[in-house]
Design a protein around this motif. Structure first.
Motif, PDB file in Angstrom:
ATOM      1  N   SER A  12       0.839  -1.203   0.000  1.00 40.12           N
ATOM      2  CA  SER A  12       0.000   0.000   0.000  1.00 40.12           C
ATOM      3  C   SER A  12       0.869   1.247   0.000  1.00 40.12           C
ATOM      4  O   SER A  12       0.499   2.263  -0.598  1.00 40.12           O
ATOM      5  CB  SER A  12      -0.957  -0.008   1.183  1.00 40.12           C
ATOM      6  OG  SER A  12      -0.257  -0.196   2.361  1.00 40.12           O
ATOM      7  N   ALA A  15       1.687   1.684  -3.547  1.00 35.31           N
ATOM      8  CA  ALA A  15       0.525   2.154  -4.321  1.00 35.31           C
ATOM      9  C   ALA A  15       0.291   3.638  -4.088  1.00 35.31           C
ATOM     10  O   ALA A  15       0.097   4.404  -5.035  1.00 35.31           O
ATOM     11  CB  ALA A  15      -0.710   1.353  -3.938  1.00 35.31           C
ATOM     12  N   ILE A  16       0.340   4.061  -2.806  1.00 36.67           N
ATOM     13  CA  ILE A  16       0.043   5.471  -2.522  1.00 36.67           C
ATOM     14  C   ILE A  16       1.147   6.362  -3.060  1.00 36.67           C
ATOM     15  O   ILE A  16       0.880   7.416  -3.656  1.00 36.67           O
ATOM     16  CB  ILE A  16      -0.161   5.663  -1.013  1.00 36.67           C
ATOM     17  CG1 ILE A  16      -1.438   4.953  -0.584  1.00 36.67           C
ATOM     18  CG2 ILE A  16      -0.250   7.130  -0.659  1.00 36.67           C
ATOM     19  CD1 ILE A  16      -1.673   4.986   0.882  1.00 36.67           C
ATOM     20  N   ALA A  19       0.823   6.699  -6.756  1.00 37.96           N
ATOM     21  CA  ALA A  19      -0.292   7.579  -7.131  1.00 37.96           C
ATOM     22  C   ALA A  19       0.102   9.038  -6.939  1.00 37.96           C
ATOM     23  O   ALA A  19      -0.192   9.893  -7.799  1.00 37.96           O
ATOM     24  CB  ALA A  19      -1.513   7.251  -6.289  1.00 37.96           C
ATOM     25  N   LEU A  20       0.805   9.335  -5.827  1.00 38.61           N
ATOM     26  CA  LEU A  20       1.244  10.712  -5.623  1.00 38.61           C
ATOM     27  C   LEU A  20       2.276  11.111  -6.677  1.00 38.61           C
ATOM     28  O   LEU A  20       2.284  12.254  -7.151  1.00 38.61           O
ATOM     29  CB  LEU A  20       1.825  10.871  -4.224  1.00 38.61           C
ATOM     30  CG  LEU A  20       0.784  10.862  -3.113  1.00 38.61           C
ATOM     31  CD1 LEU A  20       1.467  10.897  -1.761  1.00 38.61           C
ATOM     32  CD2 LEU A  20      -0.132  12.059  -3.244  1.00 38.61           C
ATOM     33  N   MET A  22       2.340  10.005  -9.715  1.00 39.53           N
ATOM     34  CA  MET A  22       1.571  10.285 -10.919  1.00 39.53           C
ATOM     35  C   MET A  22       1.026  11.699 -10.880  1.00 39.53           C
ATOM     36  O   MET A  22       1.061  12.425 -11.858  1.00 39.53           O
ATOM     37  CB  MET A  22       0.427   9.271 -11.001  1.00 39.53           C
ATOM     38  CG  MET A  22      -0.417   9.298 -12.233  1.00 39.53           C
ATOM     39  SD  MET A  22      -1.713  10.510 -12.249  1.00 39.53           S
ATOM     40  CE  MET A  22      -2.858   9.799 -11.122  1.00 39.53           C
ATOM     41  N   ALA A  32       2.377   8.657 -16.583  1.00 43.47           N
ATOM     42  CA  ALA A  32       1.812   7.417 -17.116  1.00 43.47           C
ATOM     43  C   ALA A  32       2.577   6.215 -16.567  1.00 43.47           C
ATOM     44  O   ALA A  32       1.973   5.208 -16.201  1.00 43.47           O
ATOM     45  CB  ALA A  32       1.859   7.444 -18.635  1.00 43.47           C
ATOM     46  N   LEU A  35       1.618   5.516 -13.098  1.00 42.99           N
ATOM     47  CA  LEU A  35       0.284   4.917 -13.039  1.00 42.99           C
ATOM     48  C   LEU A  35       0.346   3.440 -13.396  1.00 42.99           C
ATOM     49  O   LEU A  35      -0.393   2.634 -12.815  1.00 42.99           O
ATOM     50  CB  LEU A  35      -0.659   5.663 -13.972  1.00 42.99           C
ATOM     51  CG  LEU A  35      -2.131   5.389 -13.718  1.00 42.99           C
ATOM     52  CD1 LEU A  35      -2.492   5.746 -12.312  1.00 42.99           C
ATOM     53  CD2 LEU A  35      -2.990   6.163 -14.670  1.00 42.99           C
ATOM     54  N   ASN A  38       1.302   1.750 -10.325  1.00 44.16           N
ATOM     55  CA  ASN A  38       0.162   1.683  -9.412  1.00 44.16           C
ATOM     56  C   ASN A  38      -0.788   0.550  -9.820  1.00 44.16           C
ATOM     57  O   ASN A  38      -1.260  -0.205  -8.982  1.00 44.16           O
ATOM     58  CB  ASN A  38      -0.550   3.031  -9.431  1.00 44.16           C
ATOM     59  CG  ASN A  38      -1.628   3.112  -8.395  1.00 44.16           C
ATOM     60  OD1 ASN A  38      -1.512   2.496  -7.353  1.00 44.16           O
ATOM     61  ND2 ASN A  38      -2.667   3.845  -8.689  1.00 44.16           N
ATOM     62  N   PHE A  39      -1.056   0.417 -11.123  1.00 47.64           N
ATOM     63  CA  PHE A  39      -1.963  -0.629 -11.585  1.00 47.64           C
ATOM     64  C   PHE A  39      -1.400  -2.010 -11.283  1.00 47.64           C
ATOM     65  O   PHE A  39      -2.141  -2.922 -10.893  1.00 47.64           O
ATOM     66  CB  PHE A  39      -2.221  -0.490 -13.084  1.00 47.64           C
ATOM     67  CG  PHE A  39      -3.138   0.641 -13.423  1.00 47.64           C
ATOM     68  CD1 PHE A  39      -3.925   1.221 -12.454  1.00 47.64           C
ATOM     69  CD2 PHE A  39      -3.210   1.129 -14.708  1.00 47.64           C
ATOM     70  CE1 PHE A  39      -4.778   2.258 -12.765  1.00 47.64           C
ATOM     71  CE2 PHE A  39      -4.062   2.170 -15.021  1.00 47.64           C
ATOM     72  CZ  PHE A  39      -4.836   2.737 -14.052  1.00 47.64           C
TER      73      PHE A  39
END
Lengths: 174, 100
Positions: A12, A15-16, A19-20, A22, A32, A35, A38-39
Motif C-alpha cells: 500500500s 501504491a500510494i 499515485a502521488l 503520478m 503514465a 500509473l 500503481n496498476f
C-alpha cells in the motif's frame, strides 16, 4: 504482525506513493509510468484477495492496453509537459484541503462502522484453482448474461465513436 | 489476516488522490489518468468485499468496470486528439467555448 499484514503495508505504501508520483510529476510520460506501477500494485492486491482472473485482466487491459494508448497519445501530441498556467491561484490549496478532508472523513467512517469479524484470509489453493475460475465463469454467463451482452454493444459503440471522431472531415466546414 | 477495513481505507486514499488530481492538474491527459485511478480505487473495494463475503458478484462488477473504462478511454483520447487538432493546445483552461 503477520506476514500478510507486512506485505499489505509495503504494497500500500508503493501504491500510494506511485499515485502521488503520478499526480505531481511535471512530465506526463512519467505520470503514465507511475500509473502503470500503481496498476501493477493493485493487481498484486487482487492476487492477495484471491481474485487471479481479475488480477490478470487488470495487468493486460489496464497496464497493457489502456496505458499504452495513453503513452501513444502523449507522444503523438507532444504533450509531455505543458507550460504551467495558474489562472486561479487559490484553487490548488483549496483542492488539497478538500481532498485531505475527503480522505479523512471516509477513513473515519470506515473505522466508525468497522466490524472485527470481517478479515481477509490468505487465498488458499482451492480459491486459486481452475474450479473457482469455472464457477466465476458460470456466474458471469448465467446470472450476468444480459450485462455481458450490453458490454459488448458498448465496446462496439466506443469503437465506432473513436473512428468517427478521428476520421478526417471530407471538405466543408464542420 | 488483514482486516478488510485496511483495504477499504487504502481504496479511499487512492480515490482521494484521484479526485485531487482532477482538481489541480491542467493537462487533460493527467485528468484522465486520475479518473482511471479513481475507477481502480472503486475496483479494489469491490474485490475486497467480494473476497470477504466469498461471492463472485463483486469480481464480475470489476470485470464490467474494466470494460467500461477501456471504452471511455478510447472515446476520450479520440476527443482530446480532435481538440488538439483544432486548437493546437490541450490546456483545459483554454477550452471554455463550445464552438469548435
Amino acid at each position: 504482525m503477520t506476514s500478510e499484514l507486512i506485505v499489505f503495508l509495503v504494497l500500500s505504501l508503493v501504491a500510494i506513493s506511485s499515485a502521488l508520483g503520478m499526480l505531481f510529476s511535471r512530465n506526463a510520460v512519467y505520470s503514465a509510468l507511475f500509473l502503470v506501477l500503481n496498476f501493477v500494485t493493485v493487481a498484486v492486491f487482487y492476487l492477495l484477495l484471491g481474485a487471479p482472473f481479475i488480477a490478470m485482466s487488470q495487468i493486460t487491459v489496464y497496464a497493457g492496453a489502456i496505458m499504452v494508448l495513453f503513452l501513444f497519445v502523449i507522444m503523438l501530441l507532444g504533450a509531455g509537459s505543458l507550460a504551467p498556467t495558474e489562472s486561479l491561484p487559490w484553487q490548488r490549496p483549496l483542492a488539497i484541503l478538500l481532498a485531505v478532508i475527503l480522505a479523512m472523513e471516509s477513513t473515519y467512517l470506515v473505522f466508525a462502522r468497522s466490524r472485527s469479524d470481517l478479515v481477509v484470509t490468505a487465498p488458499d489453493a482451492a480459491l486459486n484453482s481452475m474450479d473457482s475460475l469455472r464457477e466465476m465463469a458460470m456466474t458471469l454467463f448465467n446470472q450476468f448474461l444480459l450485462p455481458f451482452e450490453i458490454t459488448s454493444i458498448l465496446l462496439l459503440v466506443a469503437m465506432v465513436g473513436a473512428i468517427v471522431l478521428s476520421k478526417p472531415e471530407k471538405g466543408g466546414q464542420r | 489476516m488483514v482486516p478488510v477495513d485496511y483495504y477499504i481505507i487504502l481504496s479511499a486514499i487512492l480515490f482521494s488522490i484521484g479526485a485531487l488530481g482532477v482538481l489541480i492538474r491542467r493537462n487533460p491527459l493527467i485528468i484522465f489518468m486520475s479518473i482511471e485511478l479513481m475507477l481502480n480505487a472503486g475496483n479494489l473495494a469491490f474485490v475486497a468485499f467480494s473476497s470477504v463475503f466469498k461471492s463472485f458478484n463483486g469480481q464480475i462488477f470489476v470485470f464490467f468496470v474494466i470494460a467500461v473504462a477501456a471504452a471511455e478511454v478510447a472515446v476520450g483520447l479520440a476527443l482530446i486528439v480532435e481538440i488538439f487538432k483544432s486548437k493546437k493546445n490541450i490546456n483545459i483552461d483554454e477550452m471554455n467555448s463550445l464552438k469548435g
